[in-house]
Design a protein around this motif. Sequence first.
Motif, PDB file in Angstrom:
ATOM      1  N   MET A  93       0.938  -1.057  -0.070  1.00  0.00           N
ATOM      2  CA  MET A  93      -0.010   0.047  -0.003  1.00  0.00           C
ATOM      3  C   MET A  93       0.868   1.272  -0.008  1.00  0.00           C
ATOM      4  SD  MET A  93      -2.951   1.151   2.684  1.00  0.00           S
ATOM      5  CE  MET A  93      -2.067   2.051   3.970  1.00  0.00           C
ATOM      6  N   ILE A  94       2.124   1.153   0.779  1.00  0.00           N
ATOM      7  CA  ILE A  94       2.915   2.574   0.623  1.00  0.00           C
ATOM      8  C   ILE A  94       3.760   2.780  -0.414  1.00  0.00           C
ATOM      9  CG2 ILE A  94       4.486   3.735   2.155  1.00  0.00           C
ATOM     10  CD1 ILE A  94       3.430   2.160   4.506  1.00  0.00           C
ATOM     11  N   ILE A  95       4.510   1.801  -0.630  1.00  0.00           N
ATOM     12  CA  ILE A  95       5.594   1.985  -1.922  1.00  0.00           C
ATOM     13  C   ILE A  95       5.254   0.966  -2.913  1.00  0.00           C
ATOM     14  CG2 ILE A  95       7.233   3.248  -0.500  1.00  0.00           C
ATOM     15  CD1 ILE A  95       8.810   0.557  -0.553  1.00  0.00           C
ATOM     16  N   PRO A  96       5.300   1.228  -4.068  1.00  0.00           N
ATOM     17  CA  PRO A  96       5.184   0.255  -5.162  1.00  0.00           C
ATOM     18  C   PRO A  96       6.375  -0.725  -5.186  1.00  0.00           C
ATOM     19  CG  PRO A  96       6.088   2.138  -6.264  1.00  0.00           C
ATOM     20  CD  PRO A  96       5.807   2.519  -4.684  1.00  0.00           C
ATOM     21  N   ASN A  97       5.954  -2.071  -5.409  1.00  0.00           N
ATOM     22  CA  ASN A  97       6.813  -3.252  -5.496  1.00  0.00           C
ATOM     23  C   ASN A  97       6.371  -4.218  -6.513  1.00  0.00           C
ATOM     24  OD1 ASN A  97       4.803  -4.728  -4.195  1.00  0.00           O
ATOM     25  ND2 ASN A  97       5.643  -4.249  -2.129  1.00  0.00           N
ATOM     26  N   LYS A  98       6.798  -5.458  -6.409  1.00  0.00           N
ATOM     27  CA  LYS A  98       6.172  -6.496  -7.448  1.00  0.00           C
ATOM     28  C   LYS A  98       4.726  -6.810  -7.269  1.00  0.00           C
ATOM     29  CE  LYS A  98      10.867  -8.864  -7.639  1.00  0.00           C
ATOM     30  NZ  LYS A  98      11.331 -10.325  -7.331  1.00  0.00           N
ATOM     31  N   VAL A  99       4.363  -6.566  -5.923  1.00  0.00           N
ATOM     32  CA  VAL A  99       3.023  -6.974  -5.764  1.00  0.00           C
ATOM     33  C   VAL A  99       2.108  -5.560  -5.643  1.00  0.00           C
ATOM     34  CG1 VAL A  99       1.404  -7.697  -4.044  1.00  0.00           C
ATOM     35  CG2 VAL A  99       3.428  -8.845  -4.243  1.00  0.00           C
ATOM     36  N   ILE A 100       2.397  -4.663  -5.416  1.00  0.00           N
ATOM     37  CA  ILE A 100       1.667  -3.208  -5.464  1.00  0.00           C
ATOM     38  C   ILE A 100       2.160  -2.347  -6.803  1.00  0.00           C
ATOM     39  CG2 ILE A 100       1.130  -1.124  -4.177  1.00  0.00           C
ATOM     40  CD1 ILE A 100       1.666  -2.941  -1.685  1.00  0.00           C
ATOM     41  N   ASN A 101       1.285  -2.101  -7.521  1.00  0.00           N
ATOM     42  CA  ASN A 101       1.753  -1.250  -8.522  1.00  0.00           C
ATOM     43  C   ASN A 101       1.698   0.300  -8.302  1.00  0.00           C
ATOM     44  OD1 ASN A 101      -0.820  -0.205  -9.167  1.00  0.00           O
ATOM     45  ND2 ASN A 101      -1.513  -1.806 -10.715  1.00  0.00           N
ATOM     46  N   ASN A 127       0.076   2.890  -9.239  1.00  0.00           N
ATOM     47  CA  ASN A 127      -1.018   3.414  -9.482  1.00  0.00           C
ATOM     48  C   ASN A 127      -1.726   3.171  -8.008  1.00  0.00           C
ATOM     49  OD1 ASN A 127      -0.863   4.604 -11.690  1.00  0.00           O
ATOM     50  ND2 ASN A 127      -1.696   2.920 -12.668  1.00  0.00           N
ATOM     51  N   ASP A 128      -1.494   1.694  -7.365  1.00  0.00           N
ATOM     52  CA  ASP A 128      -2.168   1.990  -6.251  1.00  0.00           C
ATOM     53  C   ASP A 128      -1.443   2.281  -5.017  1.00  0.00           C
ATOM     54  OD1 ASP A 128      -4.303   0.400  -7.526  1.00  0.00           O
ATOM     55  OD2 ASP A 128      -3.451  -1.377  -7.745  1.00  0.00           O
ATOM     56  N   SER A 129      -0.220   2.741  -5.148  1.00  0.00           N
ATOM     57  CA  SER A 129       0.662   3.037  -4.167  1.00  0.00           C
ATOM     58  C   SER A 129       0.281   4.555  -3.567  1.00  0.00           C
ATOM     59  CB  SER A 129       2.076   2.957  -4.511  1.00  0.00           C
ATOM     60  OG  SER A 129       2.381   4.100  -5.388  1.00  0.00           O
ATOM     61  N   ILE A 130       0.642   4.648  -2.210  1.00  0.00           N
ATOM     62  CA  ILE A 130       0.531   5.801  -1.621  1.00  0.00           C
ATOM     63  C   ILE A 130       1.238   6.904  -2.056  1.00  0.00           C
ATOM     64  CG2 ILE A 130       2.205   5.797   0.279  1.00  0.00           C
ATOM     65  CD1 ILE A 130      -1.283   6.320   0.786  1.00  0.00           C
ATOM     66  N   SER A 132     -10.192   9.232  -4.336  1.00  0.00           N
ATOM     67  CA  SER A 132      -8.928   8.799  -4.507  1.00  0.00           C
ATOM     68  C   SER A 132      -8.409   7.773  -3.483  1.00  0.00           C
ATOM     69  CB  SER A 132      -7.994   9.958  -4.800  1.00  0.00           C
ATOM     70  OG  SER A 132      -8.412  10.685  -5.755  1.00  0.00           O
ATOM     71  N   PHE A 133      -9.050   7.692  -2.615  1.00  0.00           N
ATOM     72  CA  PHE A 133      -8.574   6.798  -1.338  1.00  0.00           C
ATOM     73  C   PHE A 133      -9.488   5.512  -1.215  1.00  0.00           C
ATOM     74  CE2 PHE A 133      -7.018  11.047  -0.743  1.00  0.00           C
ATOM     75  CZ  PHE A 133      -5.300  10.638  -0.623  1.00  0.00           C
ATOM     76  N   GLU A 134      -8.839   4.530  -1.025  1.00  0.00           N
ATOM     77  CA  GLU A 134      -9.820   3.374  -0.741  1.00  0.00           C
ATOM     78  C   GLU A 134     -10.422   3.447   0.616  1.00  0.00           C
ATOM     79  OE1 GLU A 134      -8.067  -0.374  -1.457  1.00  0.00           O
ATOM     80  OE2 GLU A 134      -7.062   0.249  -3.211  1.00  0.00           O
ATOM     81  N   GLU A 135      -9.519   3.759   1.641  1.00  0.00           N
ATOM     82  CA  GLU A 135     -10.023   3.889   3.102  1.00  0.00           C
ATOM     83  C   GLU A 135      -9.599   5.292   3.701  1.00  0.00           C
ATOM     84  OE1 GLU A 135     -11.305   1.374   4.992  1.00  0.00           O
ATOM     85  OE2 GLU A 135     -11.358  -0.013   3.394  1.00  0.00           O
ATOM     86  N   ILE A 136     -10.244   6.103   4.595  1.00  0.00           N
ATOM     87  CA  ILE A 136      -9.726   7.081   5.258  1.00  0.00           C
ATOM     88  C   ILE A 136      -8.317   7.032   5.814  1.00  0.00           C
ATOM     89  CG2 ILE A 136     -10.806   6.884   7.428  1.00  0.00           C
ATOM     90  CD1 ILE A 136     -11.690   9.526   7.470  1.00  0.00           C
ATOM     91  N   ASP A 137      -7.876   5.798   6.343  1.00  0.00           N
ATOM     92  CA  ASP A 137      -6.427   5.455   6.766  1.00  0.00           C
ATOM     93  C   ASP A 137      -5.526   6.188   5.824  1.00  0.00           C
ATOM     94  OD1 ASP A 137      -7.213   3.304   5.408  1.00  0.00           O
ATOM     95  OD2 ASP A 137      -5.734   2.184   6.674  1.00  0.00           O
ATOM     96  N   GLU A 138      -5.810   5.687   4.505  1.00  0.00           N
ATOM     97  CA  GLU A 138      -4.750   6.211   3.378  1.00  0.00           C
ATOM     98  C   GLU A 138      -4.628   7.714   3.365  1.00  0.00           C
ATOM     99  OE1 GLU A 138      -6.025   4.599  -0.320  1.00  0.00           O
ATOM    100  OE2 GLU A 138      -5.114   2.735   0.331  1.00  0.00           O
ATOM    101  N   PHE A 139      -6.021   8.353   3.473  1.00  0.00           N
ATOM    102  CA  PHE A 139      -5.757   9.638   3.625  1.00  0.00           C
ATOM    103  C   PHE A 139      -5.062  10.196   4.758  1.00  0.00           C
ATOM    104  CE2 PHE A 139      -7.569  13.794   5.285  1.00  0.00           C
ATOM    105  CZ  PHE A 139      -7.691  14.409   4.126  1.00  0.00           C
ATOM    106  N   PHE A 140      -5.103   9.672   5.769  1.00  0.00           N
ATOM    107  CA  PHE A 140      -4.596  10.136   7.079  1.00  0.00           C
ATOM    108  C   PHE A 140      -2.972   9.830   6.884  1.00  0.00           C
ATOM    109  CE2 PHE A 140      -8.769  10.387   8.939  1.00  0.00           C
ATOM    110  CZ  PHE A 140      -8.676  11.743   9.372  1.00  0.00           C
ATOM    111  N   LEU A 141      -2.522   8.654   6.381  1.00  0.00           N
ATOM    112  CA  LEU A 141      -1.223   8.410   6.359  1.00  0.00           C
ATOM    113  C   LEU A 141      -0.666   9.351   5.134  1.00  0.00           C
ATOM    114  CD1 LEU A 141       1.167   6.662   6.576  1.00  0.00           C
ATOM    115  CD2 LEU A 141       0.379   5.113   4.830  1.00  0.00           C
ATOM    116  N   GLU A 142      -1.245   9.833   4.158  1.00  0.00           N
ATOM    117  CA  GLU A 142      -0.714  10.735   3.280  1.00  0.00           C
ATOM    118  C   GLU A 142      -0.531  12.040   3.918  1.00  0.00           C
ATOM    119  OE1 GLU A 142       0.247  11.029   0.258  1.00  0.00           O
ATOM    120  OE2 GLU A 142       0.006   9.100  -0.245  1.00  0.00           O
TER     121      GLU A 142
END
Length: 68
Positions: free
Chosen positions: A1-9, A11-14, A42-52
């Motif tokens: 969820m935070i940084i792109p890697n082999k599993v998280i592309n 566009n889905d990264s924070i 733009s965010f799936e959950e509110i926790d993504e927004f607060f993390l940003e």
Amino acid sequence: MIIPNKVINYNDSIINKMLVLLTELSQSNFQIKELYFSTQNSFEEIDEFFLENFILKNDKGATLKWGK
């Protein structure tokens, strides 16, 4: 969820979602509530927004105006 890697592309990264907040903040000062409502699709959950916000606010190079 935070940084792109082999599993998280990129566009889905924070990191990609950070651009959404920076774009909104560059246009106007927002209270945190207004900023959330204008970017919530733009965010799936509110926790993504607060993390940003945590990342941006604690970045010493960032100059954000949060309003009152």
